[in-house]
Write a protein that holds these residues in place. Structure first.
Motif, short mmCIF file in Angstrom:
data_model
loop_
_atom_site.label_atom_id
_atom_site.label_comp_id
_atom_site.label_asym_id
_atom_site.label_seq_id
_atom_site.Cartn_x
_atom_site.Cartn_y
_atom_site.Cartn_z
N GLN A 61 56.15 -35.84 -38.09
CA GLN A 61 57.29 -36.75 -38.29
C GLN A 61 56.97 -37.80 -39.36
O GLN A 61 57.60 -38.85 -39.40
CB GLN A 61 57.66 -37.43 -36.98
CG GLN A 61 58.29 -36.50 -35.96
CD GLN A 61 59.62 -35.94 -36.46
OE1 GLN A 61 60.51 -36.68 -36.85
NE2 GLN A 61 59.75 -34.62 -36.45
N ARG A 62 56.00 -37.51 -40.21
CA ARG A 62 55.65 -38.43 -41.28
C ARG A 62 56.53 -38.16 -42.49
O ARG A 62 56.79 -37.01 -42.85
CB ARG A 62 54.19 -38.24 -41.68
CG ARG A 62 53.75 -39.09 -42.87
CD ARG A 62 52.37 -38.66 -43.34
NE ARG A 62 51.83 -39.48 -44.39
CZ ARG A 62 52.08 -39.31 -45.69
NH1 ARG A 62 52.90 -38.36 -46.07
NH2 ARG A 62 51.52 -40.11 -46.59
N SER A 63 56.96 -39.22 -43.16
CA SER A 63 57.71 -39.09 -44.41
C SER A 63 57.36 -40.29 -45.27
O SER A 63 57.61 -41.44 -44.89
CB SER A 63 59.21 -39.06 -44.14
OG SER A 63 59.93 -38.92 -45.35
N SER A 64 56.77 -40.06 -46.42
CA SER A 64 56.35 -41.18 -47.27
C SER A 64 57.54 -42.02 -47.71
O SER A 64 57.49 -43.24 -47.75
CB SER A 64 55.61 -40.66 -48.51
OG SER A 64 54.41 -40.03 -48.14
N ARG A 65 58.64 -41.34 -48.04
CA ARG A 65 59.85 -42.04 -48.47
C ARG A 65 61.06 -41.44 -47.78
O ARG A 65 61.08 -40.24 -47.50
CB ARG A 65 59.99 -41.95 -50.00
CG ARG A 65 59.00 -42.84 -50.74
CD ARG A 65 58.79 -42.42 -52.17
NE ARG A 65 58.15 -41.12 -52.29
CZ ARG A 65 56.84 -40.93 -52.17
NH1 ARG A 65 56.04 -41.94 -51.90
NH2 ARG A 65 56.32 -39.73 -52.30
N ILE A 66 62.05 -42.26 -47.51
CA ILE A 66 63.25 -41.82 -46.81
C ILE A 66 64.48 -42.23 -47.60
O ILE A 66 64.53 -43.30 -48.20
CB ILE A 66 63.31 -42.40 -45.37
CG1 ILE A 66 62.97 -43.89 -45.36
CG2 ILE A 66 62.36 -41.63 -44.46
CD1 ILE A 66 63.01 -44.52 -43.99
N SER A 67 65.49 -41.37 -47.60
CA SER A 67 66.70 -41.58 -48.39
C SER A 67 67.84 -42.11 -47.52
O SER A 67 67.75 -42.13 -46.29
CB SER A 67 67.12 -40.26 -49.05
OG SER A 67 66.07 -39.74 -49.84
#
Length: 365
Positions: free
Chosen positions: A134-140
């Motif tokens: 569930q890791r995301s460096s950047r989210i939109s």
């Protein structure tokens, strides 16, 4: 005389334009090198993601500023996009003031942004902390708030819009079955002098309400910095119409897998000469993993089964200058069984351990 006046006016116009743009900064990072891992040929790769960015502010008066950020990330060795989007880095606009800062658009995810400061390898390179599912460096499609820094103490929050397409058409079976949810996160950070403490909780959008949280801290004594972190992930995945990828009729099996993931990190940074020695130990425990299919259509994971991995990392960053450095990194990962090696390395990876060596160069501008 008229020509002189016209030239002066034209010069003044361009001078004014240049002054208006003086708050825009162009920055970047270029990095590439070589990687050799067990079972693979030598390939080119990076320690940090290469990027070019534009950021700027405009003074609105009374302590308020408008701000923006546009950052593109690429694979330096072949010039391709780093991710599936053209602007894989941040792309946002916002306002800052006495209340803090609000940004809208594509932003850094708070739990990843803060936790990576405890990883000696910055969540990059072959020795990085194993990624949460569930890791995301950047989210939109996100609104992000950061409070003012009060003697090292800050809080942050994000809210991310999901696809909001439930029931819109027959092609959205994944979403109709329960994946559609907005995302949100909260962060608490204390970073003052030798002490760093942090805590985060997040739920990514369209994740079927999966979540993760982490805690950690670091302390510095002169040239030595020690860090410790723990992260818990509960991955519910995306529902797949009541049928798993392995063919089981089970509405709780979700788009390939569901899992509980527990991760620990111990890190060390020590300044030696013109560079920094880095070392880390990562331990990951997976349990209750279901829906990871074998090549024959079966399932690697029995109900309530578990497996772990241990990863050791060692590296040295040699600074040639303030902007240019050389690096050498060694990583060794021990997988408990084939199932967990497939989980992290992909289907068909049958090694019970992997050793990797990475060397390269980084330049910042």
């Amino acid at each position: 005389m008229k020509k002189t006046l016209f030239a002066l006016a034209l010069a003044g116009t361009f001078a004014g334009a240049a002054h208006a743009q003086s708050n825009v900064t162009i920055y970047g990072l270029v990095d590439t090198g070589f990687i050799k891992e067990t079972g693979s040929d030598v390939e080119m790769g990076n320690n940090h993601e290469s990027r070019i960015g534009f950021k700027g502010t405009e003074d609105l008066g009374n302590g308020y500023k408008a701000l923006f950020l546009l950052e593109k990330r690429i694979n330096l060795n072949d010039g391709t996009n780093l991710g599936e989007v053209d602007w894989d880095g941040g792309a946002n606009v916002g306002i800052s003031g006495p209340f803090g800062t609000v940004r809208l658009g594509r932003v850094n995810e708070l739990p990843t942004e803060t936790l990576r400061t405890l990883d000696p390898f910055d969540n990059d390179s072959i020795a990085n902390m194993p990624y949460s599912t569930q890791r995301s460096s950047r989210i939109s499609n996100t609104v992000r708030y950061d409070s003012p820094n009060l003697s090292g103490f800050q809080i942050g929050a994000t809210y991310t819009l999901g696809r909001n397409t439930r029931g819109s058409d027959a092609n959205n079976a994944f979403v109709q079955a329960g994946a559609d949810n907005d995302g949100y996160a909260g962060s608490i950070l204390y970073n003052n002098g030798p002490v760093t403490l942090l805590g985060n909780w997040s739920r990514l959008d369209d994740s079927n309400n999966s979540y993760r949280w982490n805690l950690g801290g670091a302390y510095s004594w002169g040239k030595l910095r020690l860090s410790l972190a723990y992260e818990k992930t509960r991955d519910k995945g995306w529902r797949h119409g009541g049928e798993s990828n392995s063919g089981a009729d089970d509405s709780s099996l979700i788009n390939g897998f569901k899992a509980d993931m527990n991760s620990w990190l111990v890190g060390l940074n020590y300044v030696i000469g013109p560079g920094t020695l880095k070392a880390s130990f990562n331990y990951v425990k997976l349990k209750d993993v279901r829906g990871v299919p074998a090549e024959d259509g079966g399932n690697y994971w029995a109900d309530n089964s578990s497996a772990d991995l241990k990863q050791y990392g060692l590296g040295y960053i040699y600074d040639l200058s303030k902007r240019t450095s050389l690096y050498g990194i060694l990583a060794y990962t021990d997988f408990e069984n084939e199932a967990i090696s497939n989980f992290f390395r992909g289907s068909g990876y049958n090694e019970d351990s992997i050793t990797g060596v990475q060397i390269g160069i980084t330049h910042r501008f």
